[in-house]
Design an enzyme around this catalytic site. Sequence first.
Site, mmCIF file in Angstrom:
data_model
loop_
_atom_site.group_PDB
_atom_site.id
_atom_site.type_symbol
_atom_site.label_atom_id
_atom_site.label_comp_id
_atom_site.label_asym_id
_atom_site.label_seq_id
_atom_site.Cartn_x
_atom_site.Cartn_y
_atom_site.Cartn_z
ATOM 1 N N CYS A 11 4.736 0.947 -8.972
ATOM 2 C CA CYS A 11 4.442 1.899 -7.906
ATOM 3 C C CYS A 11 3.046 2.463 -8.176
ATOM 4 O O CYS A 11 2.431 2.141 -9.193
ATOM 5 C CB CYS A 11 5.498 3.004 -7.901
ATOM 6 N N CYS A 83 6.374 0.408 -3.577
ATOM 7 C CA CYS A 83 5.642 1.170 -2.562
ATOM 8 C C CYS A 83 4.559 0.270 -1.976
ATOM 9 O O CYS A 83 4.109 -0.677 -2.618
ATOM 10 C CB CYS A 83 5.046 2.458 -3.125
ATOM 11 N N CYS A 90 -1.484 -4.583 -6.095
ATOM 12 C CA CYS A 90 -0.883 -5.151 -7.299
ATOM 13 C C CYS A 90 -1.986 -5.838 -8.098
ATOM 14 O O CYS A 90 -2.745 -6.645 -7.540
ATOM 15 C CB CYS A 90 0.200 -6.147 -6.916
#
Length: 129
Positions: A11, A83, A90
Amino acid sequence: MSPLPRVLFLCTGNSCRSQMAEGFARHLLADRVDACSAGTAPHGLNRLAVRAMAEVGIDISGHTSKRVEACAPATLDLVVTVCGHADENCPAFLRQNPRTRVVHHGFDDPPRLAALATTDDEALPHYRR
């Protein structure tokens, strides 16, 4: 015997959703996965997430907010982004590792949903969801 599959819950802040997901995974799947959580921009463990998890008998009070590198990324089998920001941001080295599968399962942000709450008791239903 092979080691357990390594799962990272990712997240943005590693303060709430990813911490709660790690807590549930450790509690429910401890004999089947090695769970970790991290953030793209960690900023501390959310006290209301700790409280909501304690209500279901899962203690995450000892968790710390950390960056991906703390979870030995080269050994990860699965990354679950929880999220939208983490999904979109990422770290590239996770997506480039042929060993690691990356999936997205977004959850609403409890702190954002609880932003207008004036007390912890008003905020907690958003964390309990």
